[in-house]
Motif scaffolding. Structure first.
Motif, mmCIF file in Angstrom:
data_model
loop_
_atom_site.group_PDB
_atom_site.id
_atom_site.type_symbol
_atom_site.label_atom_id
_atom_site.label_comp_id
_atom_site.label_asym_id
_atom_site.label_seq_id
_atom_site.Cartn_x
_atom_site.Cartn_y
_atom_site.Cartn_z
ATOM 1 N N ALA A 9 45.485 42.005 49.431
ATOM 2 C CA ALA A 9 45.030 43.036 50.367
ATOM 3 C C ALA A 9 43.545 43.325 50.213
ATOM 4 C CB ALA A 9 45.834 44.314 50.158
ATOM 5 N N GLN A 10 42.869 42.527 49.390
ATOM 6 C CA GLN A 10 41.438 42.690 49.135
ATOM 7 C C GLN A 10 41.114 44.100 48.644
ATOM 8 O OE1 GLN A 10 39.552 41.454 52.802
ATOM 9 N NE2 GLN A 10 39.680 39.288 52.253
ATOM 10 N N THR A 11 41.957 44.560 47.715
ATOM 11 C CA THR A 11 41.751 45.863 47.078
ATOM 12 C C THR A 11 41.475 45.631 45.600
ATOM 13 O OG1 THR A 11 43.325 46.874 48.628
ATOM 14 C CG2 THR A 11 42.736 48.149 46.674
ATOM 15 N N PRO A 12 40.216 45.584 45.194
ATOM 16 C CA PRO A 12 39.918 45.324 43.779
ATOM 17 C C PRO A 12 40.371 46.472 42.895
ATOM 18 C CG PRO A 12 37.915 45.955 44.950
ATOM 19 C CD PRO A 12 39.001 45.806 45.992
ATOM 20 N N VAL A 13 40.949 46.151 41.752
ATOM 21 C CA VAL A 13 41.434 47.181 40.835
ATOM 22 C C VAL A 13 41.034 46.834 39.414
ATOM 23 C CG1 VAL A 13 43.389 47.843 42.273
ATOM 24 C CG2 VAL A 13 43.680 46.053 40.562
ATOM 25 N N ASP A 34 38.498 52.092 41.849
ATOM 26 C CA ASP A 34 39.074 50.823 41.403
ATOM 27 C C ASP A 34 39.755 50.971 40.048
ATOM 28 O OD1 ASP A 34 36.873 51.214 39.809
ATOM 29 O OD2 ASP A 34 36.230 49.120 39.825
ATOM 30 N N ALA A 35 39.758 52.176 39.475
ATOM 31 C CA ALA A 35 40.368 52.414 38.162
ATOM 32 C C ALA A 35 41.762 52.987 38.357
ATOM 33 C CB ALA A 35 39.512 53.370 37.330
ATOM 34 N N LEU A 36 42.775 52.204 38.013
ATOM 35 C CA LEU A 36 44.163 52.610 38.199
ATOM 36 C C LEU A 36 44.950 52.347 36.930
ATOM 37 C CD1 LEU A 36 44.903 50.959 41.675
ATOM 38 C CD2 LEU A 36 44.201 53.305 41.263
#
Length: 687
Positions: free
Chosen positions: A71-75, A212-214
């Motif tokens: 999903a092109q969601t950097p984490v 991006d911090a999870l």
């Protein structure tokens, strides 16, 4: 059970095709993991890296990350301690009473636990984690909480019921003596708490979409959101992971199961898992085996191995005597020829097992603790951390005193007192601002008014003349070493610098090759790996930043030590770290009420899909310390009994880790087993 012992039906299920989902069920040590691995190896030979094998449901994080990448969601996955920091920053406006709802008076801030902000944040964070794991979003939380509060207070139960009164402790029975006016007041307080918590929860979730911090559970929740927004991502996951294998599936949360359903459909396809609902030990942390283990198209049921371990029970008078007894039994096993790494000492929690560890090391038995133990509080680790503080900031006298009194320097109390006093030359101005900058890498923190006697005397040597010859030589050697370490700090990478400081400045904890020396090296190796991990998460951090982070982590309960079973070591583990493993000999010490099982201590507020928010503390002009709803909820759900049942499952699981012999011990007199059961006495009675 081997593959040759399967029935025809079981073999057919085991050899089912890719598109089938398979549940492998059975009691502890029935071979579930072996069968699951055999199926995974078979598929891996055909489809290679498109298999995902998770030894625990928490490893489904790999699937969540793959969804977010697609999903092109950097984490960036952070641990629990970093996640709590982020949450505290988000909650700061609430603690400052800076919300419009609070400043306008629309919501009364005098709600349960908020009068003690630190406790409120801890309880709120734990509840948010449980809501995320339960796949409950902020709006669902709000709707169910408001509906539950309205239903409960509109039709309150009979608080004078004899069974309810009998089930409530004497100290809290006044919470049941409530008038309609008091119930109305508690209702208003609860609604205010729901509104505050909903705002906090919604703000937290919204902030994650821009960060991006999870942590792990947030990554799973965000992956679920992306799958709902873009169902086509599921097809991409089929290509990435054609089949998923999950062990200990009974520990999965509803959110983890929902992630599998979102990717592989309902009913599940291309998923194989092993589990046993009776072995679930994380129900109070969010596991729901009745949800996690449902929906497979095919099932294999395995039988328990016939052989049961030889069991020994022992109760000692003191903890030291108990630890000595366990250590002697371990030595007996070693003399029988059992390898050290085939011996485990299991605890409900390994956070405080130093007495048992020392008993083994005193008998020259190499041993290491792992699991939910905080390495940053270990004596050997603290000695090593002190040296790094001495390099970075020698005016942190708490750490400098630890080094001076430690084994490497071994200065007497008299010598340390001399170093803490004025030098013999009265002209030396130790309290006046000095034109020379303090020799610390943290110059920006330097305050010339600070009491710096000890630091200056150690670094400059003005008090050397007052020391005896041996103390003077040791201080001069340390001064020379530290000067070289300061230079090395800027020239060497962190791992090389740390190894240099520790190899030159630490004293060996025992003769070379001894159990204590080997155990010390084991702790230092893990400590260095943790430091390097922290550095990778904060590449711009200085040594001082890392040390400050470590100091904060030493005060929390979120640290853990990964259980890598090193050959030649007896391992002290908590139950969760022993999952899927078996040992020839297992000892379960401290099996007494309050330790194993632990006491049931309910949180500051609970949440129920039907009743909504359930605050424990009765805020406002209260007549009783607890709310009536909380007392009723504990009675209706029999929460303490359910908690003790979970602890009993964990105890039985620990016993099942033994292949040949098991030992259960405790110390002190046994209780009557009313609040928490006495497992040792239950076993004694059963025999």
């Amino acid at each position: 059970m081997t593959v040759l012992e399967f029935t025809t039906e079981q073999r057919e299920a085991l050899e089912a095709g890719f598109s089938d989902s398979l549940e492998i069920s059975g009691p502890s040590r029935s071979g579930k993991t072996t069968v699951l691995r055999a199926r995974a190896e078979r598929f891996a030979r055909e489809i290679g890296e498109r298999c995902l094998f998770a030894e625990h449901p928490c490893e489904l994080l790999a699937l969540a990350r793959a969804v977010l990448e697609a999903a092109q969601t950097p984490v960036r996955i952070v641990d629990e301690i970093e996640a709590r920091r982020l949450f505290a920053n988000i909650a700061q406006p609430l603690l400052d009473l800076d919300w419009p709802e609070l400043t306008s008076g629309a919501v009364d801030p005098d709600v349960a636990a908020l009068r003690m902000p630190d406790r409120f944040l801890e309880a709120a964070y734990r509840l948010i984690r449980k809501l995320r794991d339960a796949n409950v979003d902020p709006q669902t939380f709000l709707d169910r909480s408001l509906a539950g509060a309205t239903e409960f207070y509109a039709n309150p139960p009979n608080f004078a019921h004899a069974a309810l009164i009998a089930a409530t402790k004497d100290a809290y029975r006044d919470s049941l003596d409530v008038s309609p006016q008091e119930l109305a007041r508690q209702y208003r307080r609860e609604i205010d708490l729901v509104k505050i918590f909903h705002r906090l929860y919604a703000t937290y979730v919204t902030s994650l979409h821009g960060s991006d911090a999870l942590c792990e559970s947030d990554a799973v929740a965000l992956a679920l959101d992306r799958l709902r927004e873009r169902p086509s991502l599921a097809e991409a996951m089929h290509t990435r992971f054609a089949h998923v294998f999950i062990d200990d599936m009974q520990e999965a949360t509803p959110a983890q199961r929902a992630l599998l359903d979102a990717v592989y459909g309902d009913p599940l396809r291309n998923v194989s898992f092993a589990g046993d609902a009776k072995a679930a030990t994380s129900r109070f942390r969010g596991a729901r085996p009745e949800i996690a283990l449902a929906g497979a198209t095919r099932t294999i049921s395995l039988a328990q191995a016939a052989a049961r371990p030889e069991l020994t029970l022992h109760r000692a008078k003191t903890q030291a005597a108990e630890a000595a007894f366990v250590a002697e039994r371990v030595r007996d096993e070693l003399e029988r020829g059992v390898p050290a790494d085939d011996i485990a000492i299991l605890f409900r929690t390994s956070a405080d097992v130093q007495t048992y560890l020392d008993a083994l090391l005193d008998r020259d038995i190499p041993a290491a603790a792992a699991g939910d133990v905080n390495v940053f509080t270990d004596r050997r680790a603290l000695d090593a951390i002190a040296l790094l503080w001495n390099v970075w900031d020698p005016f942190r006298h708490d750490w400098l005193l630890r080094t001076l009194a430690g084994a490497a320097l071994s200065l007497s109390d008299g010598s340390i007192a001399t170093l803490c006093g004025d030098p013999p030359d009265p002209q030396t101005a130790l309290f006046a601002p000095d034109p020379e900058a303090a020799p610390t890498a943290r110059v920006s923190r330097w305050d010339p008014k600070r009491d710096v006697r000890l630091g200056w005397n150690v670094l400059r040597g003005e008090a050397d003349v007052s020391l005896n010859e041996h103390a003077r030589d040791r201080i001069r050697r340390f001064r020379t070493l530290r000067s070289a370490w300061v230079d090395a700090m800027t020239l060497l990478p962190l791992h090389a610098f740390v190894r240099k400081v520790w190899s030159e400045g630490l004293a060996a904890d025992g003769p070379p090759g001894s159990a204590r020396a080997r155990a010390q090296q084991h702790v230092l190796h893990y400590l260095l790996q943790r430091m390097l991990t922290l550095q990778r998460g904060r590449p711009e951090a200085t040594l001082g930043d890392l040390l400050a982070d470590i100091a904060e982590r030493a005060q929390t309960d979120g640290e853990s030590c990964e259980a890598v079973l090193e050959p030649g070591f007896v391992h002290l583990l908590n139950i969760d770290e022993a999952r899927g493993r078996a040992f020839a000999f297992v000892a379960i010490p401290d099996a007494r009420a309050g330790s194993f099982p632990r006491w049931y201590v309910p949180d500051a507020f609970l949440w129920s899909p039907k009743l909504g928010m359930i605050p424990r503390e009765n805020a406002g002009a209260e007549r009783a310390s607890r709310t009536a709803k909380f007392s009723y909820y504990l009675y209706r759900t029999k929460a303490r009994d359910a908690y003790n049942a979970q602890e009993r499952c964990a105890f039985e699981y620990a016993l099942a880790r033994a292949r040949t012999r098991a030992l259960v011990t405790a110390y002190g007199p046994a209780t009557r087993g009313i609040t928490a059961p006495e497992f040792l006495e239950e076993l004694r009675a059963a025999r």
